[in-house]
Design an enzyme around this catalytic site. Structure first.
Site, PDB file in Angstrom:
ATOM      1  CG  HIS A 153      34.050  34.442  11.794  1.00  0.00           C
ATOM      2  ND1 HIS A 153      33.410  33.264  11.470  1.00  0.00           N
ATOM      3  CD2 HIS A 153      34.313  34.332  13.127  1.00  0.00           C
ATOM      4  CE1 HIS A 153      33.288  32.506  12.542  1.00  0.00           C
ATOM      5  NE2 HIS A 153      33.834  33.134  13.573  1.00  0.00           N
ATOM      6  CG  ASP A 197      34.814  31.933   8.238  1.00  0.00           C
ATOM      7  OD1 ASP A 197      35.205  32.536   9.266  1.00  0.00           O
ATOM      8  OD2 ASP A 197      33.617  31.926   7.883  1.00  0.00           O
ATOM      9  CD  GLU A 224      30.742  33.739   8.966  1.00  0.00           C
ATOM     10  OE1 GLU A 224      31.971  33.630   8.854  1.00  0.00           O
ATOM     11  OE2 GLU A 224      30.046  32.913   9.586  1.00  0.00           O
ATOM     12  CG  ASP A 271      29.301  37.459  18.119  1.00  0.00           C
ATOM     13  OD1 ASP A 271      29.394  37.140  19.319  1.00  0.00           O
ATOM     14  OD2 ASP A 271      30.178  37.188  17.285  1.00  0.00           O
TER      15      ASP A 271
HETATM   16  C1  F6R Z   1      32.286  34.864  19.324  1.00  0.00           C
HETATM   17  C2  F6R Z   1      32.812  35.405  18.085  1.00  0.00           C
HETATM   18  C3  F6R Z   1      33.533  34.554  17.094  1.00  0.00           C
HETATM   19  C4  F6R Z   1      34.527  33.574  17.719  1.00  0.00           C
HETATM   20  C5  F6R Z   1      35.156  32.707  16.643  1.00  0.00           C
HETATM   21  C6  F6R Z   1      36.144  31.708  17.211  1.00  0.00           C
HETATM   22  O1  F6R Z   1      31.666  35.861  20.084  1.00  0.00           O
HETATM   23  O2  F6R Z   1      32.621  36.540  17.847  1.00  0.00           O
HETATM   24  O3  F6R Z   1      34.221  35.397  16.204  1.00  0.00           O
HETATM   25  O4  F6R Z   1      35.514  34.290  18.395  1.00  0.00           O
HETATM   26  O5  F6R Z   1      34.153  32.021  15.959  1.00  0.00           O
HETATM   27  O6  F6R Z   1      35.460  30.786  17.987  1.00  0.00           O
HETATM   28  P1  F6R Z   1      36.253  29.758  18.929  1.00  0.00           P
HETATM   29  O7  F6R Z   1      36.935  30.581  19.951  1.00  0.00           O
HETATM   30  O8  F6R Z   1      35.187  28.897  19.516  1.00  0.00           O
HETATM   31  O9  F6R Z   1      37.205  29.041  18.042  1.00  0.00           O
END
Ligand code: F6R
Length: 260
Positions: free
Chosen positions: A138, A136, A143, A67
């Protein structure tokens, strides 16, 4: 779905790096799916160490990131392209032209999303995808409520995600509201998936994703349908799993040929 509980994030990262090393030993031109955020950092550090000590070679590897924020140029310190350059690409021998991160400044975003899907297909699909887990539920930036059949597209970030990610920005107002993300179905097509989660703050959502009902309200729960997924988590992230003892027993009893 295989749940692997390790004492620490460092152990999880070492295991992930060994699995990537094993893949590259058998397929030097493998296609890796990569993630950003805090979770993959110990893994990327271990991959850098292994690359320096010539235990792993990225020369033939192609990568696709999950992403990118819409509106941030690749040289913005909070963009995911910049993150990947700083945390991994600049320190390993992957060829620059082989790394793909969605373009947050694309003029025709929908065309870019289709092209991203096409580029993944043209490379033969993703062999191994790294995932973190949003608080959440994702994966990528899919989301809650995301279609489980979704492909790469624009998403609006949930308020909780913007709050969680505000730590990377000067203020929450600066966190973009939109992103481009691989879809849930795009992720599900990856041949192998490694999802990492560390710390008590991820314990509840790990329990919902792994042991709760499959629902688009917890997009990561769809991984229950994938045949080659490993959930690699530390003790703290595993602390709310009802069947933690069983997962540990399964892992401890693995035959030698299956060991990682
Ligand atoms: C990032 C992504 C997100 C993160 C998720 C967890 O490329 O796709 O799904 O993996 O938001 O983020 P952290 O690791 O910062 O807790």
């Amino acid at each position: 779905m295989e749940v692997i509980i390790q004492p620490s994030a460092k152990d999880c990262a070492a295991m992930g790096a060994r699995l990537i090393g094993k893949l590259l030993d058998s397929k030097a031109d493998a296609v890796l799916g990569l993630a950003t955020g805090s979770t993959p950092l110990p893994l990327y550090r271990e991959l850098v160490r292994m690359n320096r000590s010539e235990e792993i070679d990225f020369t033939g590897v192609t990568s696709f990131n999950l992403d990118e924020y819409i509106g941030l140029p690749g040289d913005h310190p909070c963009s995911y392209r910049y993150f990947m350059e700083q945390e991994l690409f600049k320190d390993i021998n992957i060829s620059a032209g082989q790394t793909h991160v969605p373009d947050g400044l694309a003029v025709d975003v929908s065309e870019q999303c289709n092209a991203y899907e096409e580029a993944i297909r043209a490379c033969g699909g993703i062999d191994l995808q790294i995932l973190g887990l949003g608080s959440d539920g994702h994966i990528g930036f899919n989301e809650p409520g995301s279609s489980l059949g979704s492909r790469t597209r624009v998403k609006t970030l949930a308020g909780k995600t913007r709050e969680d990610n505000a730590r990377f920005f000067d203020s929450i107002e600066e966190v973009p509201r939109h992103c481009i993300t691989m879809g849930v179905a795009t992720i599900m097509e990856c041949r192998q998936i490694l999802l990492f989660a560390f710390g008590e703050a991820k314990a509840e959502i790990i329990a919902r994703a792994v042991e709760g009902p499959l629902s688009s309200m917890v997009p990561a729960s769809v991984l229950q349908m994938h045949q080659e997924v490993k959930i690699i988590i530390d003790e703290a992230a595993a602390s709310r799993l009802e069947h933690a003892d069983y997962y540990k027993e399964v892992f401890a009893g693995k035959p030698a040929w299956q060991c990682i």
